[in-house]
Design an enzyme around this catalytic site. Structure first.
Site, short mmCIF file in Angstrom:
data_model
loop_
_atom_site.label_atom_id
_atom_site.label_comp_id
_atom_site.label_asym_id
_atom_site.label_seq_id
_atom_site.Cartn_x
_atom_site.Cartn_y
_atom_site.Cartn_z
N GLY A 102 0.82 -1.48 0.06
CA GLY A 102 0.04 0.45 0.27
C GLY A 102 0.53 1.33 0.46
CB CYS A 129 5.34 -4.22 0.12
SG CYS A 129 6.29 -3.27 -0.03
CE1 TYR A 130 1.41 1.22 5.64
CE2 TYR A 130 -0.18 -0.32 5.22
CZ TYR A 130 0.48 1.20 5.63
OH TYR A 130 -0.23 1.65 6.83
CG HIS A 216 5.77 -5.45 -4.41
ND1 HIS A 216 4.26 -5.90 -4.36
CD2 HIS A 216 6.37 -4.77 -4.23
CE1 HIS A 216 4.25 -4.78 -3.58
NE2 HIS A 216 5.16 -3.96 -3.72
CD GLU A 218 2.01 -8.62 -5.49
OE1 GLU A 218 2.84 -9.43 -4.88
OE2 GLU A 218 2.27 -7.30 -5.15
CG ASP A 274 -16.60 -11.63 -20.21
OD1 ASP A 274 -15.10 -11.87 -19.79
OD2 ASP A 274 -15.66 -10.03 -19.53
CE LYS A 416 -12.21 -11.33 -20.86
NZ LYS A 416 -12.44 -10.25 -21.31
#
Ligand code: XMP
Length: 560
Positions: A102, A129-130, A216, A218, A274, A416
């Protein structure tokens, strides 16, 4: 052949939403119509099978990506705001928490902190991180501003190779850092599990399964990050990995049947993945109680309407009403040049057509919609933060609140790529599943200036060439989007012995994970050359082609 009117035996019709149209437009329609929101959260996987990792969101741009990565490990994951009360977490059956990154600094007044239950429930916690700084601050360690913001690659060296967090991980691995604050002192009871050249506490942990990562895991720049997240979910939180699209489909069919009962559902089809998956899922569950409506706004790509209709009517045997409203849309767009005005005009016209067609169906109880998880998150956060509107992706004008429809959104908790997997499970044609996103306002926002029939034809021809060449080069699936834009610039050229004065066509091809950011694709030169040659040779009225080499930000993907 496409027919303007529904065939006589078509007693019902359906509407699915276009990739983008559906996501925004119908949600808005249903809201305007007083539709009800289903509360499917507790029904994502039944009872005891549901295992969730909950990501506590502190506002990082990567928060949603964390959830997505965890899902890729076959573990269901939801993102919730940092002030979510425990009562709302219980139905998720949490097996562990991840505290996101964040923009705040923990020592600033009003900096968001983790709720008390994070530390009280004896569940594993991973701070990123944060999130790591929050753990440090709340559990008695010390966080200070770094002399210099650390941004970019670093090499992580594991000092405790036995930690389950590092199973199957190289002892030295590249990681991605992006932080301005650093851990000066770990909280009591924590030890450093890994370090980098600049961070002695790049990974920390205690014996209560609370961990912190300074980097990070991710993002793609941390190539082994997914292994760390998988280790956390499977080895530390003990999740079994039962989140599969097969289990999702099975559960959804039961859920939709229960929700709809003997009711009637309409769904707007766009040709996008979708809306196709929504339609197919609902059709599997309730068959002919579903009607699709497919509005051709005249702004589609070449052959798009025919193909879509063919798949839904012939291949899938769904009740589908087709409306060719091209003329209406074109008239409405006369002399409209402003991008936002185009969107608004198209949105309003669409709703009119939709309403007219829906009115012919008779009794309708539900409106199906292809809302995806990122839209749910986005609308939740824009409610609290009044996010700046860069483009109106909601093509909705005013809507008379005449109908009362309940909303059915079976993809509400999917990303997605998960939607595509569901489509595969349901046996939808590959061509539909891997179709690149196409905006609701269609070619209108790829023609700079006024939209005319002549310009639409030019753009369709150029776009057709781009699509064919990209597919031939086997790049179609790798690209998020690839298309042509018809600019309002004309320039001088020479063809044979003649001077020409023709349109400038631009080519846009981008890679992206979620359309929030995008990079221009480094397409091979000979592919670009082929596209350019073919366009100037085969498309009358065009004598120059350029390639767009801007990323998003600062540009956007579409030109309008
Ligand atoms: P931008 O141009 O904002 O686009 O980078 C991000 C993604 O959204 C699509 N897009 C739209 N979709 N209505 C839609 O349904 C719109 O008005 C619209 N504008 C952009 C775009 O194609 C890309 O995938």
């Amino acid at each position: 052949m496409i027919q303007d009117k529904p065939e006589p035996q078509d007693s019902s019709h359906r509407i699915a939403t276009s990739d983008d149209i559906e996501v925004s437009t119908y949600l808005e329609i249903a809201k305007e119509l007083g539709g009800e929101q289903p509360s499917p959260r507790s029904e994502v996987l039944p009872g005891a099978e549901r295992e969730t990792i909950v990501v506590i969101d502190f506002g990082s741009q990567y928060s949603l990506l964390i959830a997505r990565r965890i899902r890729e490990c076959q573990v269901y994951c939801e993102l919730v705001s940092h002030d979510t009360p425990w009562e709302k977490i219980i139905p998720l059956n949490p097996k562990g928490f991840i505290l996101s990154g964040g923009p705040a600094s923990v020592y600033e007044d009003g900096a968001p902190m983790a709720p008390a239950y994070i530390y009280e429930k004896n569940l594993p916690v991973l701070g990123i991180c944060y999130g790591m700084q929050v753990i440090t601050h709340q559990l008695g360690g010390k966080v200070t501003p770094a002399a210099k913001r650390e941004y970019g690659h670093a090499i992580l060296h594991t000092s405790n190779v036995d930690s389950p967090l590092f199973a199957d991980l190289d002892t030295s691995a590249p990681v991605w850092m992006s932080h301005g604050d650093q851990i000066e002192e770990m909280p009591p009871g924590f030890t450093s599990l890994a370090y980098t050249e600049t961070s002695p506490f790049a990974v920390m942990g205690n014996d209560r399964n609370i961990f912190g990562l300074q980097f990070h895991p991710e993002v793609v720049h941390t190539p082994q990050g997914k292994t760390i997240l998988k280790n956390f979910a499977h080895r530390i939180c003990g999740c079994r990995g039962n989140w599969t699209m097969g289990s999702f489909v099975k559960d959804s069919l039961v859920r939709i049947k229960k929700q709809v009962g003997t009711g009637k559902v309409i769904n707007a089809l766009s040709g996008g993945v979708d809306s196709a998956v929504v339609a197919s899922l609902i059709h599997h569950a309730i068959g002919d109680q579903l009607t699709c409506i497919f509005v051709n706004n005249g702004l589609l790509r070449r052959e798009e309407a025919e193909r879509t209709l063919n798949v839904f009517r012939r291949n899938l045997g769904m009740n589908t009403t087709y409306v060719d409203a091209s003329q209406r849309f074109l008239e409405r767009l006369k002399e409209v040049t402003d991008p936002e005005a185009k969107r608004k005009a198209i949105g309003e016209e669409f709703i009119k057509v939709f309403e007219e067609e829906a009115g012919k169906i008779g009794r309708v109880d539900f409106l199906a919609q292809g809302t995806l998880y990122p839209d749910v998150i986005e609308s939740a956060s824009s409610g609290s933060k009044a996010a700046a509107k860069i483009k109106t992706h909601h093509n909705v004008g005013g809507l008379p609140a005449r109908m009362t429809l309940k909303l059915i959104e079976p993809l509400r908790y999917l990303f997605k790529d998960e939607v595509r997997q569901v489509g595969l499970e349901l046996g939808l044609p590959e061509e539909m599943i891997w179709r690149q996103p196409f905006p609701g306002p269609g070619l209108a926002i790829r023609i700079i200036g006024e939209v005319t029939r002549e310009k639409l034809e030019i753009l369709r021809s150029a776009d057709w060439i781009v699509m064919n060449e990209i597919k031939k080069a086997q790049l179609y699936r790798q690209l998020w989007q690839s298309f042509a834009i018809l600019t309002d610039v004309k320039s001088v050229g020479v063809m044979g012995d003649y001077r020409t004065y023709g349109y400038l066509v631009a080519i846009r091809a981008v890679t992206s994970e979620d359309a929030m950011t995008a990079d221009w694709s480094r397409l091979p030169y000979d592919l670009l050359a082929r596209i350019s040659n073919r366009i100037v040779n085969e498309v009358a009225g065009v004598n120059r082609v350029v390639y767009d080499i801007t990323s998003k930000p600062p540009s956007t993907i579409e030109w309008e």
